[in-house]
Write a protein that holds these residues in place. Structure first.
Motif, PDB file in Angstrom:
ATOM      1  N   LYS A 130      85.524  -3.062 -47.305  1.00  0.00           N
ATOM      2  CA  LYS A 130      86.344  -1.878 -47.088  1.00  0.00           C
ATOM      3  C   LYS A 130      85.807  -0.704 -47.894  1.00  0.00           C
ATOM      4  CE  LYS A 130      90.781  -4.202 -46.209  1.00  0.00           C
ATOM      5  NZ  LYS A 130      92.220  -4.308 -46.623  1.00  0.00           N
ATOM      6  N   LEU A 131      86.233   0.467 -47.483  1.00  0.00           N
ATOM      7  CA  LEU A 131      85.934   1.681 -48.243  1.00  0.00           C
ATOM      8  C   LEU A 131      87.138   2.003 -49.120  1.00  0.00           C
ATOM      9  CD1 LEU A 131      84.410   3.866 -45.368  1.00  0.00           C
ATOM     10  CD2 LEU A 131      83.152   2.728 -47.217  1.00  0.00           C
ATOM     11  N   ASP A 132      86.859   2.391 -50.355  1.00  0.00           N
ATOM     12  CA  ASP A 132      87.936   2.778 -51.256  1.00  0.00           C
ATOM     13  C   ASP A 132      88.239   4.270 -51.125  1.00  0.00           C
ATOM     14  OD1 ASP A 132      89.792   2.128 -53.419  1.00  0.00           O
ATOM     15  OD2 ASP A 132      88.527   3.440 -54.639  1.00  0.00           O
ATOM     16  N   SER A 133      87.172   5.090 -50.997  1.00  0.00           N
ATOM     17  CA  SER A 133      87.384   6.535 -50.831  1.00  0.00           C
ATOM     18  C   SER A 133      86.138   7.188 -50.262  1.00  0.00           C
ATOM     19  CB  SER A 133      87.742   7.195 -52.173  1.00  0.00           C
ATOM     20  OG  SER A 133      86.636   7.169 -53.052  1.00  0.00           O
ATOM     21  N   GLY A 155      83.955  26.560 -58.296  1.00  0.00           N
ATOM     22  CA  GLY A 155      84.124  26.936 -56.901  1.00  0.00           C
ATOM     23  C   GLY A 155      83.839  25.807 -55.930  1.00  0.00           C
ATOM     24  N   MET A 156      84.292  24.598 -56.255  1.00  0.00           N
ATOM     25  CA  MET A 156      84.063  23.442 -55.381  1.00  0.00           C
ATOM     26  C   MET A 156      85.322  23.107 -54.586  1.00  0.00           C
ATOM     27  SD  MET A 156      83.059  19.455 -56.269  1.00  0.00           S
ATOM     28  CE  MET A 156      81.335  19.806 -56.626  1.00  0.00           C
ATOM     29  N   ALA A 157      85.192  23.120 -53.265  1.00  0.00           N
ATOM     30  CA  ALA A 157      86.288  22.726 -52.379  1.00  0.00           C
ATOM     31  C   ALA A 157      86.073  21.273 -51.988  1.00  0.00           C
ATOM     32  CB  ALA A 157      86.311  23.617 -51.140  1.00  0.00           C
ATOM     33  N   ARG A 158      86.951  20.409 -52.454  1.00  0.00           N
ATOM     34  CA  ARG A 158      86.807  18.967 -52.226  1.00  0.00           C
ATOM     35  C   ARG A 158      87.968  18.466 -51.359  1.00  0.00           C
ATOM     36  NH1 ARG A 158      84.120  14.957 -55.131  1.00  0.00           N
ATOM     37  NH2 ARG A 158      83.673  16.451 -56.784  1.00  0.00           N
ATOM     38  N   PHE A 159      87.606  17.674 -50.341  1.00  0.00           N
ATOM     39  CA  PHE A 159      88.608  17.158 -49.408  1.00  0.00           C
ATOM     40  C   PHE A 159      88.478  15.640 -49.300  1.00  0.00           C
ATOM     41  CE2 PHE A 159      87.546  21.470 -48.222  1.00  0.00           C
ATOM     42  CZ  PHE A 159      88.789  22.067 -48.085  1.00  0.00           C
ATOM     43  N   SER A 160      89.590  14.962 -49.405  1.00  0.00           N
ATOM     44  CA  SER A 160      89.609  13.507 -49.327  1.00  0.00           C
ATOM     45  C   SER A 160      89.801  13.065 -47.881  1.00  0.00           C
ATOM     46  CB  SER A 160      90.743  12.969 -50.201  1.00  0.00           C
ATOM     47  OG  SER A 160      90.848  11.567 -50.077  1.00  0.00           O
ATOM     48  N   ASN A 217      93.153  26.313 -59.202  1.00  0.00           N
ATOM     49  CA  ASN A 217      93.397  24.910 -59.519  1.00  0.00           C
ATOM     50  C   ASN A 217      92.664  23.992 -58.542  1.00  0.00           C
ATOM     51  OD1 ASN A 217      95.008  22.741 -60.946  1.00  0.00           O
ATOM     52  ND2 ASN A 217      95.745  22.440 -58.855  1.00  0.00           N
ATOM     53  N   PHE A 218      92.588  24.409 -57.273  1.00  0.00           N
ATOM     54  CA  PHE A 218      91.923  23.610 -56.244  1.00  0.00           C
ATOM     55  C   PHE A 218      90.400  23.646 -56.397  1.00  0.00           C
ATOM     56  CE2 PHE A 218      90.509  23.766 -51.558  1.00  0.00           C
ATOM     57  CZ  PHE A 218      90.214  22.424 -51.541  1.00  0.00           C
ATOM     58  N   LEU A 219      89.841  24.853 -56.573  1.00  0.00           N
ATOM     59  CA  LEU A 219      88.396  25.020 -56.589  1.00  0.00           C
ATOM     60  C   LEU A 219      87.770  24.767 -57.958  1.00  0.00           C
ATOM     61  CD1 LEU A 219      88.233  28.290 -54.465  1.00  0.00           C
ATOM     62  CD2 LEU A 219      87.650  25.989 -53.691  1.00  0.00           C
ATOM     63  N   GLY A 220      88.548  24.979 -59.025  1.00  0.00           N
ATOM     64  CA  GLY A 220      88.001  24.819 -60.364  1.00  0.00           C
ATOM     65  C   GLY A 220      87.057  25.951 -60.717  1.00  0.00           C
ATOM     66  N   PRO A 221      86.516  25.934 -61.925  1.00  0.00           N
ATOM     67  CA  PRO A 221      85.635  27.032 -62.370  1.00  0.00           C
ATOM     68  C   PRO A 221      84.312  27.100 -61.618  1.00  0.00           C
ATOM     69  CG  PRO A 221      85.659  25.245 -63.980  1.00  0.00           C
ATOM     70  CD  PRO A 221      86.726  24.928 -62.977  1.00  0.00           C
ATOM     71  N   VAL A 235      86.991   9.172 -36.743  1.00  0.00           N
ATOM     72  CA  VAL A 235      86.228  10.417 -36.714  1.00  0.00           C
ATOM     73  C   VAL A 235      86.933  11.458 -37.572  1.00  0.00           C
ATOM     74  CG1 VAL A 235      85.248  12.221 -35.246  1.00  0.00           C
ATOM     75  CG2 VAL A 235      85.416   9.866 -34.397  1.00  0.00           C
ATOM     76  N   VAL A 236      86.193  12.046 -38.510  1.00  0.00           N
ATOM     77  CA  VAL A 236      86.764  13.055 -39.400  1.00  0.00           C
ATOM     78  C   VAL A 236      86.976  14.352 -38.628  1.00  0.00           C
ATOM     79  CG1 VAL A 236      86.414  14.404 -41.506  1.00  0.00           C
ATOM     80  CG2 VAL A 236      85.656  12.015 -41.398  1.00  0.00           C
ATOM     81  N   GLY A 237      88.193  14.892 -38.738  1.00  0.00           N
ATOM     82  CA  GLY A 237      88.517  16.137 -38.053  1.00  0.00           C
ATOM     83  C   GLY A 237      88.475  17.315 -39.000  1.00  0.00           C
ATOM     84  N   PRO A 238      88.991  18.470 -38.561  1.00  0.00           N
ATOM     85  CA  PRO A 238      89.003  19.665 -39.409  1.00  0.00           C
ATOM     86  C   PRO A 238      89.752  19.405 -40.713  1.00  0.00           C
ATOM     87  CG  PRO A 238      89.558  20.214 -37.130  1.00  0.00           C
ATOM     88  CD  PRO A 238      89.562  18.717 -37.227  1.00  0.00           C
ATOM     89  N   VAL A 239      89.229  19.985 -41.799  1.00  0.00           N
ATOM     90  CA  VAL A 239      89.869  19.786 -43.103  1.00  0.00           C
ATOM     91  C   VAL A 239      91.172  20.574 -43.182  1.00  0.00           C
ATOM     92  CG1 VAL A 239      87.658  19.403 -44.226  1.00  0.00           C
ATOM     93  CG2 VAL A 239      88.623  21.713 -44.176  1.00  0.00           C
ATOM     94  N   SER A 240      92.082  20.082 -43.998  1.00  0.00           N
ATOM     95  CA  SER A 240      93.348  20.762 -44.260  1.00  0.00           C
ATOM     96  C   SER A 240      93.298  21.303 -45.680  1.00  0.00           C
ATOM     97  CB  SER A 240      94.522  19.793 -44.106  1.00  0.00           C
ATOM     98  OG  SER A 240      95.727  20.388 -44.575  1.00  0.00           O
ATOM     99  N   VAL A 241      93.166  22.636 -45.804  1.00  0.00           N
ATOM    100  CA  VAL A 241      93.079  23.245 -47.132  1.00  0.00           C
ATOM    101  C   VAL A 241      94.373  23.024 -47.908  1.00  0.00           C
ATOM    102  CG1 VAL A 241      92.787  25.424 -48.375  1.00  0.00           C
ATOM    103  CG2 VAL A 241      91.416  24.959 -46.342  1.00  0.00           C
ATOM    104  N   ARG A 242      95.504  23.163 -47.246  1.00  0.00           N
ATOM    105  CA  ARG A 242      96.788  23.018 -47.928  1.00  0.00           C
ATOM    106  C   ARG A 242      96.950  21.621 -48.526  1.00  0.00           C
ATOM    107  NH1 ARG A 242     102.175  23.131 -44.415  1.00  0.00           N
ATOM    108  NH2 ARG A 242     101.238  21.148 -43.805  1.00  0.00           N
ATOM    109  N   ASP A 243      96.575  20.588 -47.752  1.00  0.00           N
ATOM    110  CA  ASP A 243      96.741  19.205 -48.218  1.00  0.00           C
ATOM    111  C   ASP A 243      95.516  18.679 -48.947  1.00  0.00           C
ATOM    112  OD1 ASP A 243      99.281  19.116 -47.030  1.00  0.00           O
ATOM    113  OD2 ASP A 243      98.417  18.541 -45.099  1.00  0.00           O
ATOM    114  N   GLN A 244      94.410  19.433 -48.916  1.00  0.00           N
ATOM    115  CA  GLN A 244      93.153  19.047 -49.543  1.00  0.00           C
ATOM    116  C   GLN A 244      92.637  17.722 -48.987  1.00  0.00           C
ATOM    117  OE1 GLN A 244      93.492  19.342 -53.862  1.00  0.00           O
ATOM    118  NE2 GLN A 244      94.979  20.997 -53.676  1.00  0.00           N
ATOM    119  N   THR A 245      92.809  17.537 -47.690  1.00  0.00           N
ATOM    120  CA  THR A 245      92.392  16.305 -47.027  1.00  0.00           C
ATOM    121  C   THR A 245      91.569  16.613 -45.779  1.00  0.00           C
ATOM    122  OG1 THR A 245      94.421  16.190 -45.685  1.00  0.00           O
ATOM    123  CG2 THR A 245      94.431  15.047 -47.813  1.00  0.00           C
ATOM    124  N   ALA A 246      90.870  15.588 -45.309  1.00  0.00           N
ATOM    125  CA  ALA A 246      90.157  15.650 -44.037  1.00  0.00           C
ATOM    126  C   ALA A 246      90.670  14.478 -43.201  1.00  0.00           C
ATOM    127  CB  ALA A 246      88.649  15.548 -44.253  1.00  0.00           C
TER     128      ALA A 246
END
Length: 203
Positions: A157-160, A34-39, A28-32, A95-106
């Motif tokens: 501002k930045l939206d995302s 294989g993309m790992a996306r972090f917000s 469900n996270f990676l999709g067909p 400053v962006v830190g290590p990504v969180s796979v569980r939360d799908q965030t950076a």
């Protein structure tokens, strides 16, 4: 023997169910594809800095998607870590830190104190790009190490901001977990619930 078979069956159900659940979550996270996306969170009027510890952590290219808020624009610049540090100085940045796979965030960490700081001359940057709407930029590993700075326009501002890594084998691996885990769970369930044979009574 029956008790042992049922115990093994229960263990297979537990192990297979865990593998199945993990495979479904990652599918469900990676999709067909294989993309790992972090917000990147949070974002707003503060410039975002993405350092080599994130950009160059793997051998895969990184796709950075930037969406300014309505009516705003943003500059996306790429340069060496030393040039970026010199250009930013003590500017207040996230400053962006290590990504969180569980939360799908950076998650970001705030650094610097000069809220009115501006980027130095753009001559230090290898690449500059202006985003006046949803914009993608791809960072390969050929010029590593590099730093990316995403700065909203004055008063804007930045939206995302999102980071994405893609590897097709990840999608196949998740399917392997789903199929293997499901098969193990079914086999374990069959073993655990297999009826006990009655001994024939000889007269």
């Amino acid at each position: 023997m029956t008790l042992l078979r049922r115990l093994v069956g229960v263990l297979l159900v537990l192990a297979g169910g865990a593998a199945l659940a993990l495979g479904l979550w990652f599918h469900n996270f990676l999709g067909p594809g294989g993309m790992a996306r972090f917000s990147v969170e949070p974002v707003g009027s503060t410039p975002i800095v993405i350092e080599p510890s994130v950009l160059n952590r793997t051998s895969l290219p990184v796709t950075i998607s930037v969406t300014p808020a309505t009516g705003s624009t943003a500059s996306i610049v790429v340069g060496t870590p030393s040039d970026a540090a010199a250009a930013l100085g003590d500017t207040l940045v996230d400053v962006v830190g290590p990504v969180s796979v569980r939360d799908q965030t950076a998650p970001v960490t705030r650094r610097g104190t000069d809220a009115d700081g501006e980027l130095a001359s753009v001559d230090v940057w290898r690449t500059t790009k202006t985003a006046d709407g949803p914009t993608d930029i791809s960072i390969s590993q050929a010029s590593a190490p590099e730093t990316v700075v995403i700065s909203p326009s004055a008063g804007g501002k930045l939206d995302s901001v999102t980071l994405a890594w893609t590897r097709e084998t990840w999608a196949r691996q998740t399917m392997g977990l789903i199929v293997g885990g499901g098969g193990a769970a079914v086999a374990g369930l069959a073993a655990a619930l297999w009826p006990r044979r009655r001994r024939e009574v000889t007269r």
